[in-house]
Write a protein that holds these residues in place. Sequence first.
Motif, PDB file in Angstrom:
ATOM      1  N   GLY A  76       9.371  10.861  -4.746  1.00 32.16           N
ATOM      2  CA  GLY A  76       9.940  10.431  -3.486  1.00 32.16           C
ATOM      3  C   GLY A  76       9.048   9.604  -2.598  1.00 32.16           C
ATOM      4  O   GLY A  76       9.466   9.190  -1.519  1.00 32.16           O
ATOM      5  N   ALA A  77       7.792   9.357  -2.995  1.00 32.87           N
ATOM      6  CA  ALA A  77       6.893   8.557  -2.166  1.00 32.87           C
ATOM      7  C   ALA A  77       7.279   7.090  -2.242  1.00 32.87           C
ATOM      8  O   ALA A  77       7.516   6.539  -3.330  1.00 32.87           O
ATOM      9  CB  ALA A  77       5.451   8.740  -2.628  1.00 32.87           C
ATOM     10  N   LEU A  78       7.321   6.440  -1.087  1.00 31.91           N
ATOM     11  CA  LEU A  78       7.745   5.048  -0.984  1.00 31.91           C
ATOM     12  C   LEU A  78       6.544   4.118  -1.153  1.00 31.91           C
ATOM     13  O   LEU A  78       5.467   4.358  -0.596  1.00 31.91           O
ATOM     14  CB  LEU A  78       8.384   4.807   0.383  1.00 31.91           C
ATOM     15  CG  LEU A  78       9.499   3.765   0.477  1.00 31.91           C
ATOM     16  CD1 LEU A  78      10.731   4.243  -0.263  1.00 31.91           C
ATOM     17  CD2 LEU A  78       9.828   3.517   1.944  1.00 31.91           C
ATOM     18  N   PHE A  79       6.733   3.040  -1.921  1.00 30.50           N
ATOM     19  CA  PHE A  79       5.746   1.982  -2.029  1.00 30.50           C
ATOM     20  C   PHE A  79       6.461   0.706  -2.428  1.00 30.50           C
ATOM     21  O   PHE A  79       7.646   0.725  -2.758  1.00 30.50           O
ATOM     22  CB  PHE A  79       4.646   2.329  -3.034  1.00 30.50           C
ATOM     23  CG  PHE A  79       5.087   2.338  -4.490  1.00 30.50           C
ATOM     24  CD1 PHE A  79       4.790   1.282  -5.335  1.00 30.50           C
ATOM     25  CD2 PHE A  79       5.797   3.410  -5.008  1.00 30.50           C
ATOM     26  CE1 PHE A  79       5.196   1.272  -6.669  1.00 30.50           C
ATOM     27  CE2 PHE A  79       6.199   3.431  -6.349  1.00 30.50           C
ATOM     28  CZ  PHE A  79       5.896   2.356  -7.176  1.00 30.50           C
ATOM     29  N   ALA A  80       5.773  -0.421  -2.359  1.00 24.74           N
ATOM     30  CA  ALA A  80       6.404  -1.699  -2.649  1.00 24.74           C
ATOM     31  C   ALA A  80       5.624  -2.452  -3.711  1.00 24.74           C
ATOM     32  O   ALA A  80       4.400  -2.365  -3.786  1.00 24.74           O
ATOM     33  CB  ALA A  80       6.506  -2.544  -1.377  1.00 24.74           C
ATOM     34  N   LEU A  81       6.344  -3.214  -4.519  1.00 26.10           N
ATOM     35  CA  LEU A  81       5.773  -4.172  -5.449  1.00 26.10           C
ATOM     36  C   LEU A  81       6.072  -5.562  -4.924  1.00 26.10           C
ATOM     37  O   LEU A  81       7.211  -5.867  -4.576  1.00 26.10           O
ATOM     38  CB  LEU A  81       6.379  -4.016  -6.839  1.00 26.10           C
ATOM     39  CG  LEU A  81       5.940  -2.821  -7.678  1.00 26.10           C
ATOM     40  CD1 LEU A  81       6.776  -2.758  -8.957  1.00 26.10           C
ATOM     41  CD2 LEU A  81       4.460  -2.914  -8.030  1.00 26.10           C
ATOM     42  N   THR A  82       5.056  -6.408  -4.877  1.00 29.54           N
ATOM     43  CA  THR A  82       5.257  -7.763  -4.379  1.00 29.54           C
ATOM     44  C   THR A  82       4.492  -8.755  -5.227  1.00 29.54           C
ATOM     45  O   THR A  82       3.397  -8.452  -5.722  1.00 29.54           O
ATOM     46  CB  THR A  82       4.819  -7.865  -2.896  1.00 29.54           C
ATOM     47  OG1 THR A  82       5.251  -9.105  -2.344  1.00 29.54           O
ATOM     48  CG2 THR A  82       3.311  -7.737  -2.754  1.00 29.54           C
TER      49      THR A  82
END
Length: 223
Positions: free
Chosen positions: A215-221
């Motif tokens: 459930g931990a939020l992170f982003a790929l960019t």
Amino acid sequence: MPIHEHYEPGAPCWVDYAALDPEGARAFYGELFGWGFDTEGGYEFIRLGGNVVGGFGRVPPGRALPASWNTYLATKDADAVAGRVRGLGGTVVFGPIDAGPNGRLLFAVDPSGAAVGFWEGRREAGIVVVGEPGTWCRHELWAGDVAAADAFYGGVFGTRGPAPAAEGPGNGLAPQWVTFFGADDCPAALTAAERLGATIAARHGPATILQDPWGALFALTPL
């Protein structure tokens, strides 16, 4: 390779992960980003190619807290920041406390409910290698009230809020700091993340916001 050895007060300077399932999280992120993990002085570091790119820890038992990526902002005076956080309507969760010989840390929740850390470094102010594939390249504060967020962080640091962008969370996501990790091949990284159990939470311009299996939020960019 982008090298950062100094961070101005208010700038994101460190990130760490609080795990519900440390073994599973190491396996997930190790395969996704090629990270290794080692412990020094009772604290676990995330490494890529021998360079420290973040910290790794366990959610304190009995606290009923979620797994999360945590952003830390640089400060020269953690005690003064703690006072300003309280005076501006935030909550100090713990600290300031010594974190070995390298500095002191403070962890807080801003008035919107977004958790945020503060780091007073005695040596290096934060992570040295950033902006490379597998390292963080951006932090955003997702706030329901951008003006209120700017007022709070501006009051803490005496400037406009430090977030590169402060935006109203979409798709029902709560106010929070979001860490963006760079990828040289985002489609391949996204495919790998989903194969490993991540789910897509939102699209954000060229970036994809993900929730890991805990459930931990992170982003790929893309870089």
